[in-house]
Design an enzyme around this catalytic site. Structure first.
Site, PDB file in Angstrom:
ATOM      1  N   THR A  58      24.242  42.297  40.412  1.00  0.00           N
ATOM      2  CA  THR A  58      25.651  42.584  40.708  1.00  0.00           C
ATOM      3  C   THR A  58      25.790  42.558  42.224  1.00  0.00           C
ATOM      4  O   THR A  58      24.835  42.885  42.935  1.00  0.00           O
ATOM      5  CB  THR A  58      26.063  43.970  40.186  1.00  0.00           C
ATOM      6  N   GLU A  98      27.980  41.726  34.389  1.00  0.00           N
ATOM      7  CA  GLU A  98      27.479  42.343  33.158  1.00  0.00           C
ATOM      8  C   GLU A  98      28.047  41.705  31.890  1.00  0.00           C
ATOM      9  O   GLU A  98      27.571  41.975  30.795  1.00  0.00           O
ATOM     10  CB  GLU A  98      27.813  43.839  33.151  1.00  0.00           C
ATOM     11  N   LYS A 111      44.963  57.993  43.769  1.00  0.00           N
ATOM     12  CA  LYS A 111      45.405  59.119  42.950  1.00  0.00           C
ATOM     13  C   LYS A 111      46.344  59.987  43.774  1.00  0.00           C
ATOM     14  O   LYS A 111      45.922  60.729  44.646  1.00  0.00           O
ATOM     15  CB  LYS A 111      44.202  59.909  42.456  1.00  0.00           C
ATOM     16  N   TRP A 135      48.607  57.765  39.151  1.00  0.00           N
ATOM     17  CA  TRP A 135      47.793  56.678  39.692  1.00  0.00           C
ATOM     18  C   TRP A 135      48.701  55.607  40.304  1.00  0.00           C
ATOM     19  O   TRP A 135      49.697  55.215  39.711  1.00  0.00           O
ATOM     20  CB  TRP A 135      46.949  56.035  38.588  1.00  0.00           C
TER      21      TRP A 135
HETATM   22  P1  ADP Z   1      30.719  43.436  41.619  1.00  0.00           P
HETATM   23  O1  ADP Z   1      30.956  44.450  40.540  1.00  0.00           O
HETATM   24  O2  ADP Z   1      29.480  43.689  42.362  1.00  0.00           O
HETATM   25  O3  ADP Z   1      31.928  43.108  42.471  1.00  0.00           O
HETATM   26  P2  ADP Z   1      31.193  41.243  39.838  1.00  0.00           P
HETATM   27  O4  ADP Z   1      31.298  39.955  40.462  1.00  0.00           O
HETATM   28  O5  ADP Z   1      30.479  41.381  38.577  1.00  0.00           O
HETATM   29  O6  ADP Z   1      30.438  42.097  40.876  1.00  0.00           O
HETATM   30  O7  ADP Z   1      32.658  41.819  39.755  1.00  0.00           O
HETATM   31  C1  ADP Z   1      33.257  42.209  38.576  1.00  0.00           C
HETATM   32  C2  ADP Z   1      34.519  42.924  38.890  1.00  0.00           C
HETATM   33  O8  ADP Z   1      35.467  42.071  39.522  1.00  0.00           O
HETATM   34  C3  ADP Z   1      35.236  43.437  37.679  1.00  0.00           C
HETATM   35  O9  ADP Z   1      34.679  44.627  37.209  1.00  0.00           O
HETATM   36  C4  ADP Z   1      36.658  43.606  38.200  1.00  0.00           C
HETATM   37  O10 ADP Z   1      36.792  44.816  38.924  1.00  0.00           O
HETATM   38  C5  ADP Z   1      36.787  42.471  39.177  1.00  0.00           C
HETATM   39  N1  ADP Z   1      37.513  41.358  38.561  1.00  0.00           N
HETATM   40  C6  ADP Z   1      37.004  40.239  38.027  1.00  0.00           C
HETATM   41  N2  ADP Z   1      37.982  39.419  37.600  1.00  0.00           N
HETATM   42  C7  ADP Z   1      39.155  40.043  37.849  1.00  0.00           C
HETATM   43  C8  ADP Z   1      40.532  39.711  37.634  1.00  0.00           C
HETATM   44  N3  ADP Z   1      40.922  38.560  37.095  1.00  0.00           N
HETATM   45  N4  ADP Z   1      41.462  40.629  38.008  1.00  0.00           N
HETATM   46  C9  ADP Z   1      41.099  41.793  38.573  1.00  0.00           C
HETATM   47  N5  ADP Z   1      39.829  42.146  38.817  1.00  0.00           N
HETATM   48  C10 ADP Z   1      38.853  41.284  38.464  1.00  0.00           C
END
Ligand code: ADP
Length: 542
Positions: free
Chosen positions: A185, A330, A438, A443
């Protein structure tokens, strides 16, 4: 009673074998670090991947060994995808945008024994290789003549290795549940954690990924993944390409608007994929030069929320369909994609755009639910928000190296994202649980405020963070990068929000900055913004 059909494991090697047999002459085009445009085919990729696989086995690589790559999107990286996983070793794609110490930490956590790298990353490799005791074999992804000077001794040239191997090599029949690739990640939320995919999870993810309501990929497509192959396997596109026989175009290190546009046009790209920050650069270039896309019809935008202004521009001005998708490392990463239903036919243009701005609905294979603060499941009414949980055959069960701890809650993976779900199953991500603001027990969605700011013609980029407040707990602060020659000031920026959100949701203050720090995957680094502006004194108006 068991069924009487063939037991064939779902293996990554079957993808390239298929592509070779049925789409062998389809081109794979790469802009190389050497600077030129390189052309190969699925047939050649298969042959070279087999040679490479043979060499790896001959040189002692065992099933389960982790082999790292530090590489741009290109044909050699594609060959490695198939060669490494194909012999049952684990393809560990490392993000070269990380700090050398972070890379060393990840390589040690994974116990990588080999490293393949693009020559651009020689200084990076020199900076961390000594910290990785397990790293025994380094390979520069070039030919002997172009081998860069290295602090590390004994670096091999990729082309020499390939020449050493035999194309007679045949793929072993592995158990489909063995590990195929490892991706950490990006660490926007704490220490990086390894997500270990299997052949089975990858194949199932690929099959669903190519389906019509997700990427809708076919042999007629020309796909240019801007999303890096070191970021969740370029969202699975290299595998999807092989599964469908689509032509692949790899942009190498040049991700600026002008270079991307040139490849889109010269190669006839029909579909692309990337994070919003990349499209910002591309749209800026296209707009400034007054250009059009002659072949591009669809683009997948994900990784962070697609600002509605960007969506509208692509769809209305450039006739490019945006596929807004949500996912995470994940979830392999596809968790949802926005494809409309028959009932949405006849909606107004505005209503359709509003729907397309949502993160869409899960395809078959992914199930979702939302939980409120009390752990109770929330209704799918399109309004009630909760933490998003997911499950499915390509969703993580345990992190690599932490097998003794389960992150799951009653068999579901808690994503850390906050969203509502409408009665049709469409997700609307409003925040990450740690980014949500918050205020007075309510929110405020940082994404919503950022989207509004981004729709202002003078704004190039905007981030919204929570700043502690004595009365309301937290209040929103807007951090803005202006476009060149823009004139918007604090008052005008704040006034822009009036009537667009409830009064109490409007930002309290604005700071203008030269640049917003981006994380290793091109997302805004809110952790860093919170460090810099977390104590920003807010005006005492609220
Ligand atoms: P990291 O968690 O380290 O940033 P990832 O690349 O796995 O790595 O990121 C996943 C996260 O990116 C998601 O949990 C979400 O918060 C965000 N995300 C992915 N796609 C979208 C989207 N279309 N809109 C909003 N948030 C998104």
């Amino acid at each position: 009673m068991f069924g009487l059909m063939m037991q064939q494991p779902l293996l990554i090697s079957s993808l390239i074998r298929y592509a070779d047999r049925f789409h062998g002459d389809t081109e794979i085009v790469s802009r190389r670090v050497e600077g030129d445009i390189h052309r190969t085919t699925y047939h050649e990729v298969h042959e070279r991947a087999r040679r490479l696989a043979h060499v790896l086995v001959a040189r002692g690589v065992k099933p389960g060994d982790r082999i790292a790559t530090l590489a741009w999107n290109g044909y050699r990286h594609l060959e490695l995808y198939f060669a490494i996983s194909g012999i049952g070793a684990v393809m560990h794609t490392v993000n070269p945008r990380l700090h050398p110490n972070q890379i060393a930490w990840i390589a040690n956590d994974a116990s990588d024994t080999w490293l393949f790298y693009d020559t651009t990353f020689q200084p990076l490799v020199d900076g961390f290789a000594a910290q990785c005791a397990n790293l025994k074999t380094l390979v520069a992804m070039t030919d002997a003549a172009r081998l860069p000077a290295s602090k590390v001794e004994g670096v091999l040239a990729y082309e020499d290795l390939i020449a050493e191997g035999s194309a007679e090599f045949d793929w072993p029949e592995l158990d489909e549940n063995v590990a195929s690739s490892l991706c950490y990640t990006s660490g926007t939320t704490g220490n990086p954690k390894g997500v270990l995919y299997s052949h089975r999870s990858t194949l199932l993810h690929t099959m669903v990924g190519v389906s019509p309501d997700v990427l809708g990929l076919s042999a007629s497509d020309v796909v240019l993944p801007v999303v890096p192959m070191f970021h969740v396997n370029a969202w699975g596109i290299p595998y999807m390409g092989a599964m469908t026989g689509a032509k692949l175009v790899f942009p190498g290190p040049n991700l600026d608007g002008a270079s991307l546009y040139e490849l889109f046009e010269t190669e006839g790209v029909t579909l692309s994929a990337g994070v919003p920050t990349v499209w910002q650069g591309l749209l800026g270039h296209v707009q400034k030069q007054g250009l059009r896309f002659s072949s591009m019809r669809r683009t997948v935008i994900g990784g962070s929320a697609c600002p509605p202004a960007m969506l509208a521009k692509f769809e209305n001005e450039y006739d490019v369909r945006v596929i807004h998708a949500w996912g995470m490392t994940e979830t392999s990463p596809i968790g949802s994609a926005c494809a409309l239903k028959p009932k949405h036919r006849g909606l107004s243009k505005e209503a359709v755009l509003a729907l397309k701005g949502l993160q869409g609905r899960p395809p078959f294979g992914v199930d979702i639910k939302i939980l409120g603060p009390d752990g109770q499941e929330q209704p799918w009414d399109g309004k009630t928000e909760g933490e998003l949980l997911a499950r499915g055959p390509w969703v993580l069960a345990r992190y690599f190296g932490r097998e003794d701890q389960s992150p799951l809650v009653d068999g579901w993976f808690p994503t850390g994202d906050v969203c509502s779900i409408d009665p049709d199953g469409f997700i609307h991500i409003t925040d990450r649980s740690k980014d949500v603001i918050k205020s007075g027990g309510e929110w405020i969605s940082s994404i919503e405020l950022e989207n509004i700011a981004m729709a202002h013609p003078d704004v190039a980029m905007a981030a919204c963070i929570a700043v502690p407040h004595p009365k309301w707990d937290e209040r929103p602060l807007l951090v803005v990068v202006k476009r060149p020659e823009a004139t918007v000031d604090r008052e005008a920026m704040l006034a822009w929000f009036q009537g667009k959100v409830a009064k109490w949701q409007e930002p309290d203050d604005v700071v203008f900055v030269e640049a917003i720090p981006l994380g290793a995957t091109g997302k805004m680094l809110k952790t860093s913004l919170r460090e810099t502006y977390g104590k920003h004194p807010l005006p005492e108006t609220k």
